[in-house]
Design a protein around this motif. Structure first.
Motif, mmCIF file in Angstrom:
data_model
loop_
_atom_site.group_PDB
_atom_site.id
_atom_site.type_symbol
_atom_site.label_atom_id
_atom_site.label_comp_id
_atom_site.label_asym_id
_atom_site.label_seq_id
_atom_site.Cartn_x
_atom_site.Cartn_y
_atom_site.Cartn_z
ATOM 1 N N GLY A 21 0.808 -1.207 0.000
ATOM 2 C CA GLY A 21 0.000 0.000 0.000
ATOM 3 C C GLY A 21 0.844 1.260 0.000
ATOM 4 N N ILE A 22 0.274 2.310 -0.585
ATOM 5 C CA ILE A 22 0.901 3.628 -0.605
ATOM 6 C C ILE A 22 -0.141 4.599 -0.078
ATOM 7 C CG2 ILE A 22 1.929 5.430 -2.023
ATOM 8 C CD1 ILE A 22 2.574 3.195 -4.105
ATOM 9 N N ALA A 23 0.208 5.296 0.996
ATOM 10 C CA ALA A 23 -0.699 6.292 1.576
ATOM 11 C C ALA A 23 0.028 7.624 1.674
ATOM 12 C CB ALA A 23 -1.166 5.851 2.962
ATOM 13 N N ILE A 35 -6.114 12.022 4.281
ATOM 14 C CA ILE A 35 -5.417 10.778 3.960
ATOM 15 C C ILE A 35 -5.822 10.351 2.557
ATOM 16 C CG2 ILE A 35 -5.099 8.356 4.587
ATOM 17 C CD1 ILE A 35 -6.024 9.186 7.460
ATOM 18 N N THR A 37 -4.795 7.485 -0.767
ATOM 19 C CA THR A 37 -4.145 6.214 -1.094
ATOM 20 C C THR A 37 -3.996 6.074 -2.604
ATOM 21 O OG1 THR A 37 -6.252 5.030 -1.141
ATOM 22 C CG2 THR A 37 -5.045 5.015 0.946
ATOM 23 N N LYS A 39 -4.468 3.423 -5.299
ATOM 24 C CA LYS A 39 -5.158 2.139 -5.426
ATOM 25 C C LYS A 39 -4.614 1.287 -6.563
ATOM 26 C CE LYS A 39 -9.529 3.462 -3.365
ATOM 27 N NZ LYS A 39 -10.979 3.385 -3.501
ATOM 28 N N ILE A 66 -5.634 7.334 -7.678
ATOM 29 C CA ILE A 66 -5.395 8.002 -6.398
ATOM 30 C C ILE A 66 -6.741 8.388 -5.794
ATOM 31 C CG2 ILE A 66 -4.426 10.055 -5.289
ATOM 32 C CD1 ILE A 66 -2.131 9.875 -7.326
ATOM 33 N N SER A 67 -6.919 8.039 -4.528
ATOM 34 C CA SER A 67 -8.194 8.285 -3.859
ATOM 35 C C SER A 67 -7.988 9.002 -2.525
ATOM 36 C CB SER A 67 -8.913 6.962 -3.584
ATOM 37 O OG SER A 67 -10.067 7.179 -2.787
ATOM 38 N N THR A 68 -8.835 10.010 -2.284
ATOM 39 C CA THR A 68 -8.859 10.692 -0.987
ATOM 40 C C THR A 68 -10.200 10.457 -0.294
ATOM 41 O OG1 THR A 68 -9.684 12.767 -1.933
ATOM 42 C CG2 THR A 68 -7.267 12.485 -1.792
ATOM 43 N N ASN A 69 -10.936 9.476 -0.771
ATOM 44 C CA ASN A 69 -12.233 9.107 -0.207
ATOM 45 C C ASN A 69 -13.291 10.202 -0.389
ATOM 46 O OD1 ASN A 69 -13.820 7.100 0.958
ATOM 47 N ND2 ASN A 69 -13.625 7.994 2.990
ATOM 48 N N ILE A 171 4.676 3.867 2.937
ATOM 49 C CA ILE A 171 4.645 2.804 1.940
ATOM 50 C C ILE A 171 4.887 1.456 2.612
ATOM 51 C CG2 ILE A 171 5.723 1.962 -0.188
ATOM 52 C CD1 ILE A 171 6.732 5.025 -0.417
#
Length: 179
Positions: A21-23, A35, A37, A39, A66-69, A171
């Protein structure tokens, strides 16, 4: 790249996206850290515990993943003021220099390319474990890494002062040996 356990063998590994995972974390108006991520990413690395300098790393992150929700914010960051995903659909990192600090830690200096801009970045890396996965008997190695970058260094200057310039990256990587 850090040194590993005595039984570690040199090898080439494919990053397992299911167990990696990458955050990222970025300041929002001083109230919180948003936050995000990645994906969709892929990559390979070579790891030789006995000779870390001979290691290699090549990773690609799909910007559209890429997601920030938050769908509105995710749409905004795909635009020209941020990642410019239409023109630059991938973020890449290529490791150039691998150094062991001790048996469990080291650094990877490499080139990070975001939105067409390439800058040197150093990852602080922790070796987690190398061995056999008990479920599928594959040979696996795992690392954790951290770094911070300034988004303005990559041309992303939208809303500076409201949205943080410093971006922290965390990471987790699990790699499976090529068979």
């Amino acid at each position: 790249m850090p040194l590993a356990a005595e039984k570690a063998a040199a090898g080439t590994f494919e990053i397992d996206p299911v167990h990696s995972g990458i955050a990222f974390f970025i300041d929002h108006l001083g109230f919180s850290q948003v936050i995000g991520t990645a994906k969709e990413f892929s990559g390979t690395f070579a790891f030789d515990a006995a000779q870390p300098a001979n290691s290699s790393l090549d990773v690609a992150v799909k910007v559209a993943g890429i997601s920030t929700n938050n769908s509105q914010r995710d749409s905004d960051i795909q635009g020209a003021d941020w990642f410019n995903a239409t023109e630059f659909p991938q973020i890449t990192f290529v490791g150039r220099e691998f150094k062991a600090i001790d048996a469990k830690s080291g650094t990877i200096m490499g080139d990070l390319t975001i939105a067409g801009v390439t800058k040197p970045v150093t990852l602080d890396v922790t070796f987690n474990k190398e061995g056999e996965n008990p479920w599928d008997k594959s040979h696996v190695v795992g690392f954790s890494a951290r770094t911070s970058i300034k988004r303005s260094d990559f041309g992303m200057k939208a809303a500076l002062g409201m949205i943080g310039d410093e971006v922290s990256l965390v990471i987790q990587v699990e790699g499976r040996a090529h068979s």
